[in-house]
Scaffold this motif. Sequence first.
Motif, short mmCIF file in Angstrom:
data_model
loop_
_atom_site.label_atom_id
_atom_site.label_comp_id
_atom_site.label_asym_id
_atom_site.label_seq_id
_atom_site.Cartn_x
_atom_site.Cartn_y
_atom_site.Cartn_z
N ASP A 1 0.80 -1.26 -0.10
CA ASP A 1 0.00 -0.07 -0.04
C ASP A 1 0.83 1.34 0.08
OD1 ASP A 1 0.87 0.14 2.64
OD2 ASP A 1 -0.66 -0.81 3.23
N ALA A 2 0.39 2.41 -0.18
CA ALA A 2 0.95 3.69 -0.29
C ALA A 2 1.72 3.91 1.07
CB ALA A 2 0.07 4.79 -1.12
N PRO A 3 0.78 3.91 2.01
CA PRO A 3 1.43 4.47 3.25
C PRO A 3 2.65 3.52 3.78
CG PRO A 3 -1.00 4.29 3.43
CD PRO A 3 -0.55 3.61 2.16
N SER A 4 2.79 2.25 3.42
CA SER A 4 4.13 1.75 3.64
C SER A 4 5.04 2.16 2.72
CB SER A 4 3.82 0.12 3.27
OG SER A 4 2.73 -0.31 4.06
N LEU A 5 4.88 2.41 1.68
CA LEU A 5 5.97 2.97 0.86
C LEU A 5 6.52 4.40 1.34
CD1 LEU A 5 8.05 3.12 -1.69
CD2 LEU A 5 5.99 3.91 -2.94
N GLU A 6 5.47 5.18 1.73
CA GLU A 6 5.57 6.65 1.95
C GLU A 6 6.41 6.38 3.45
OE1 GLU A 6 3.31 10.56 2.26
OE2 GLU A 6 2.20 8.92 2.66
N LYS A 7 6.19 5.79 4.24
CA LYS A 7 7.05 5.57 5.54
C LYS A 7 8.22 5.16 5.13
CE LYS A 7 7.22 3.42 9.84
NZ LYS A 7 6.65 3.48 11.06
N PHE A 8 8.76 4.34 4.27
CA PHE A 8 9.82 3.84 3.83
C PHE A 8 10.70 5.34 3.26
CE2 PHE A 8 12.92 2.70 0.49
CZ PHE A 8 13.95 2.28 1.24
N VAL A 9 10.02 5.73 2.39
CA VAL A 9 10.72 6.79 1.66
C VAL A 9 11.13 7.98 2.40
CG1 VAL A 9 10.39 8.56 -0.21
CG2 VAL A 9 9.65 6.13 -0.71
N PHE A 10 10.19 8.50 3.18
CA PHE A 10 10.16 9.74 4.08
C PHE A 10 10.27 9.47 5.58
CE2 PHE A 10 7.51 10.81 0.20
CZ PHE A 10 8.36 11.48 -0.42
N GLY A 11 10.22 8.34 5.89
CA GLY A 11 10.28 8.24 7.33
C GLY A 11 11.33 7.24 8.06
N THR A 12 12.37 7.14 7.09
CA THR A 12 13.51 6.31 7.53
C THR A 12 14.73 6.81 6.76
OG1 THR A 12 13.41 5.01 5.30
CG2 THR A 12 12.21 4.09 7.10
N ILE A 13 15.87 6.43 7.29
CA ILE A 13 17.17 6.77 6.45
C ILE A 13 17.26 7.07 5.00
CG2 ILE A 13 18.52 4.74 6.11
CD1 ILE A 13 20.90 6.15 7.49
N HIS A 14 16.36 6.42 4.39
CA HIS A 14 16.24 6.73 2.96
C HIS A 14 15.98 8.33 2.73
CE1 HIS A 14 14.06 7.22 -0.83
NE2 HIS A 14 14.64 6.18 -1.35
N LYS A 15 15.30 8.83 3.49
CA LYS A 15 15.01 10.20 3.39
C LYS A 15 16.18 11.07 3.26
CE LYS A 15 12.37 14.13 5.29
NZ LYS A 15 11.77 14.84 6.56
N GLN A 16 17.14 10.71 4.19
CA GLN A 16 18.52 11.49 4.24
C GLN A 16 18.97 11.40 2.56
OE1 GLN A 16 21.01 10.29 7.38
NE2 GLN A 16 19.36 10.48 8.69
N PHE A 17 19.01 10.20 1.96
CA PHE A 17 19.56 10.06 0.74
C PHE A 17 18.80 10.80 -0.43
CE2 PHE A 17 21.67 6.92 3.06
CZ PHE A 17 22.77 7.01 2.78
N PHE A 18 17.37 10.58 -0.26
CA PHE A 18 16.62 11.08 -1.28
C PHE A 18 16.53 12.62 -1.26
CE2 PHE A 18 12.31 12.85 -2.21
CZ PHE A 18 11.94 12.24 -3.26
N GLU A 19 16.88 13.23 0.04
CA GLU A 19 17.20 14.88 -0.06
C GLU A 19 18.34 15.37 -0.80
OE1 GLU A 19 16.37 15.64 4.26
OE2 GLU A 19 14.18 15.79 4.16
N ARG A 20 19.30 14.34 -0.71
CA ARG A 20 20.73 14.56 -1.27
C ARG A 20 20.62 14.27 -2.72
NH1 ARG A 20 25.23 12.54 2.42
NH2 ARG A 20 26.35 13.57 0.78
N ARG A 21 19.49 13.75 -3.36
CA ARG A 21 19.84 13.07 -4.85
C ARG A 21 20.28 14.19 -5.71
NH1 ARG A 21 14.56 14.56 -3.45
NH2 ARG A 21 13.20 15.76 -5.03
N ALA A 22 19.97 15.29 -5.58
CA ALA A 22 20.68 16.28 -6.74
C ALA A 22 22.43 16.14 -6.69
CB ALA A 22 20.26 17.77 -6.27
N GLU A 23 22.79 15.89 -5.34
CA GLU A 23 24.49 15.45 -5.32
C GLU A 23 24.81 14.30 -6.62
OE1 GLU A 23 25.84 15.18 -1.48
OE2 GLU A 23 24.56 16.56 -0.93
N TRP A 24 24.26 13.34 -6.62
CA TRP A 24 24.41 12.20 -7.53
C TRP A 24 23.57 12.23 -8.70
CZ3 TRP A 24 22.49 11.29 -2.22
CH2 TRP A 24 23.51 11.17 -1.32
N PHE A 25 22.46 12.52 -8.93
CA PHE A 25 22.00 12.73 -10.05
C PHE A 25 21.68 14.19 -10.81
CE2 PHE A 25 20.47 9.13 -7.46
CZ PHE A 25 20.53 8.03 -8.19
#
Length: 125
Positions: A51-75
């Motif tokens: 479900d979407a809430p599970s994905l959203e928790k992973f993307v924005f509620g775990t350490i993944h968020k730190q890498f997601f927020e820095r994506r412009a450094e790598w992509f």
Amino acid sequence: MDNLDRVNGLGKRMPGFVWMMEGSGAPGTGNTEAKIDGDPQYVANLTVWEDAPSLEKFVFGTIHKQFFERRAEWFEVMGEQHFVMWWIEEGHQPTLQEALERLDMRRKNGDTNHAFGWDLLRSQG
């Protein structure tokens, strides 16, 4: 790249995770071998969640968020839409071709029930 296995491993252990398109399994490579149109600048990331809430928790509620927020450094910033979500039947494993077709739908039609982004989910939530 040094944290790819760490973040992918976390995702696989999250409640709601179902499936991830995998590459060769070589450490630190994730699915980087799945280049779109043979171009090494375009790497696919394809996962299935209950479900979407599970994905959203992973993307924005775990350490993944730190890498997601820095994506412009790598992509590089892409000039066109490059992210899409869609609903699938239970047990279905989407293909890269299917993902590209859904992405094309979203690019042409904007958010619909067949191809959408976070905004559509949040507006229905």
